[in-house]
Design an enzyme around this catalytic site. Structure first.
Site, PDB file in Angstrom:
ATOM      1  N   SER A  22     -29.838  -8.064  30.770  1.00  0.00           N
ATOM      2  CA  SER A  22     -28.267  -8.536  30.366  1.00  0.00           C
ATOM      3  C   SER A  22     -27.655  -8.024  31.733  1.00  0.00           C
ATOM      4  CB  SER A  22     -27.831  -8.342  29.317  1.00  0.00           C
ATOM      5  OG  SER A  22     -26.848  -9.523  29.066  1.00  0.00           O
ATOM      6  N   CYS A  25     -22.042  -3.247  32.667  1.00  0.00           N
ATOM      7  CA  CYS A  25     -20.708  -2.872  33.513  1.00  0.00           C
ATOM      8  C   CYS A  25     -21.450  -1.297  33.649  1.00  0.00           C
ATOM      9  CB  CYS A  25     -19.759  -2.770  32.724  1.00  0.00           C
ATOM     10  SG  CYS A  25     -18.767  -4.557  33.171  1.00  0.00           S
ATOM     11  N   ALA A  57     -21.511  -7.939  36.187  1.00  0.00           N
ATOM     12  CA  ALA A  57     -20.203  -7.577  36.386  1.00  0.00           C
ATOM     13  C   ALA A  57     -19.106  -7.904  37.437  1.00  0.00           C
ATOM     14  CB  ALA A  57     -19.237  -8.069  35.037  1.00  0.00           C
ATOM     15  N   GLN A 101     -24.378 -11.207  38.573  1.00  0.00           N
ATOM     16  CA  GLN A 101     -22.858 -11.552  37.893  1.00  0.00           C
ATOM     17  C   GLN A 101     -21.575 -11.866  38.664  1.00  0.00           C
ATOM     18  OE1 GLN A 101     -21.357 -10.281  33.823  1.00  0.00           O
ATOM     19  NE2 GLN A 101     -22.172 -12.049  32.771  1.00  0.00           N
ATOM     20  N   TYR A 184     -12.511 -13.093  29.739  1.00  0.00           N
ATOM     21  CA  TYR A 184     -12.144 -12.580  31.497  1.00  0.00           C
ATOM     22  C   TYR A 184     -11.589 -13.360  31.755  1.00  0.00           C
ATOM     23  CZ  TYR A 184     -14.692  -8.698  30.822  1.00  0.00           C
ATOM     24  OH  TYR A 184     -14.443  -6.297  29.720  1.00  0.00           O
ATOM     25  N   ARG A 232     -22.059 -17.585  32.395  1.00  0.00           N
ATOM     26  CA  ARG A 232     -22.111 -17.407  30.702  1.00  0.00           C
ATOM     27  C   ARG A 232     -20.980 -17.763  30.135  1.00  0.00           C
ATOM     28  NH1 ARG A 232     -23.675 -11.116  28.551  1.00  0.00           N
ATOM     29  NH2 ARG A 232     -25.537 -11.797  27.993  1.00  0.00           N
ATOM     30  N   ARG A 326     -28.398  -3.590  25.288  1.00  0.00           N
ATOM     31  CA  ARG A 326     -28.419  -1.954  24.381  1.00  0.00           C
ATOM     32  C   ARG A 326     -30.272  -1.377  24.673  1.00  0.00           C
ATOM     33  NH1 ARG A 326     -24.073  -3.227  20.261  1.00  0.00           N
ATOM     34  NH2 ARG A 326     -25.258  -5.096  20.711  1.00  0.00           N
TER      35      ARG A 326
END
Ligand SMILES: Cc1cc2nc3c(=O)[nH]c(=O)nc-3n(C[C@H](O)[C@H](O)[C@H](O)COP(=O)(O)O)c2cc1C
Length: 371
Positions: A22, A25, A57, A101, A184, A232, A326
């Site tokens: 995934s 940042c 991102a 991304q 966002y 996304r 994670r």
């Protein structure tokens, strides 16, 4: 036979398996320019065996960064530095493919890195910058009041997304993903909790979708046909009166007709006062319904933790790919261990082959009882 470890044809691109790292940042760039940490982070993930690694991102304009440490693709020096990192990473990466991304933080920009006071907004002495949004309503009380974008501002951002997409293509990314979730800018346009406009970009969902669809259309037009475009999206705001799963299905249908190759279905993030029912696989049903009702390929994300859980999501047809964040920070060798558990054979970097269970008895001691 493991379905998780079968290849996936995503438009023109074949992924060796359905496991995706995934976007995450790292807040470790300087004016959008990646440094040593990115080299380490992406090298490590490049050896993970995942079918696809998504780079974090990446802001399409300077004021679209969340923090001073966010990666960017808004300048020639950003492009040159990320190009250097990715050339090195690709040289060591085997069959793993790479995507990036593209994002604009909207009213959640101009904040501290999350490890500084939980990412509070930048104070006057911390070089803050003016933020933008669909309307002049802040993320939460105490956050900067964004400037409501006018037509010129929206055109500037569409051009910034196009230009960043062209830079990503020049760097050699095989997948480009537009970030339209997590509160966002593009999610802000989609959600009634941030979009209070009364012009043709606000009101019912058709109008709220308009700007995000214009951005996605411009990005598709800026990319060669061989590059997969993903988005996304938000499966739900988890709020009464917010963006719903029905809206997500409508949005996914529009995306598919614009030539978008997959939707990654996430949720939440539009305000802080939301109770999200976080638990293993809690967003998978959102992805499943988007897939069933729009026909777009989907990537499921959120607390996907074990190989058996990931295998079940893919083999039951709930999603085409799984995406983990994670779990990869915790164990960058997650894919190797999953292959071992599910009886799949994968290619190790030859330099590390001697750590395979089939040739190293130490694995039986460290992970007893596994295949
Ligand atoms: C350190 C960190 C950074 C993240 N950065 C991004 C990001 O750049 N873009 C994004 O869409 N999501 C980001 N996320 C959210 C993850 O991509 C993912 O959706 C979320 O962590 C849930 O997946 P997980 O349970 O596997 O961690 C980030 C998460 C973490 C932990």
């Amino acid at each position: 036979m493991s379905q998780l470890f079968t290849p996936l044809q995503l438009g023109p691109l074949e992924l060796t398996n359905r496991i995706v790292v995934s976007p995450m940042c790292q807040y470790s760039a300087d004016d959008g320019v990646p440094g040593d940490w990115h080299m380490h982070h992406l090298m490590q993930l490049g050896c993970s065996g995942a079918g696809l690694v998504m780079v974090e991102a990446t802001a399409v304009e300077r004021r679209g960064r969340i923090t001073h440490g966010c990666l960017g693709l808004y300048s020639d020096s950003n492009e040159a530095a990320l190009g250097r990192v990715m050339s090195a990473v690709r040289r060591i990466a085997g069959q793993t493919r790479f995507g990036i991304q593209l994002a604009h933080a909207g009213r959640k920009a101009s904040a501290n890195r999350p490890w500084v006071d939980e990412g509070r907004p930048l104070a006057p002495g911390e070089d803050p910058w003016p933020t933008v949004g669909p309307s002049s309503s802040p993320y939460v009380e105490g956050w900067p009041i964004p400037e409501a974008l006018d037509k010129d501002g929206m055109q500037r951002i569409i051009a910034a997304f196009s230009s960043a997409a062209a830079r990503a293509a020049r760097i050699g990314f095989e997948v480009v993903e537009v970030h339209a979730a997590h509160g966002y800018l593009l999610h802000e346009f989609l959600s009634p909790f941030a979009n209070m406009r009364t012009d043709s970009y606000g009101g019912d969902f058709n109008k709220r979708m308009r700007f995000p669809l214009e951005v996605v259309g411009a990005v598709r037009a800026a990319l060669p046909a061989g590059i997969v475009l993903g988005v996304r999206i938000t499966g739900t705001d988890w709020l009464e009166g917010g963006l719903t799963l029905d809206d997500a299905v409508v949005f996914a249908n529009e995306l598919r007709s614009l030539g978008v190759g997959y939707a990654c279905v996430s949720s939440g993030g539009i305000t802080r006062s939301v109770k999200v029912p976080v638990g293993p696989g809690y967003q998978v049903p959102l992805a499943e319904r988007v897939k069933k009702e729009s026909g777009i390929a989907v990537r499921a994300v959120g607390m996907i933790l074990t190989p058996e859980q990931a295998e079940d999501i893919v083999s039951s047809g709930k999603a085409d790919m799984v995406c983990m964040a994670r779990a990869f920070l915790d164990d960058p060798r997650w894919v190797w261990h999953a292959a071992e558990k599910l009886g799949a054979s994968i290619q190790y970097p030859p330099q590390y082959e001697r750590a395979q269970r089939s040739v190293w008895r130490g694995a039986d001691v460290i992970r007893p009882g596994k295949k």
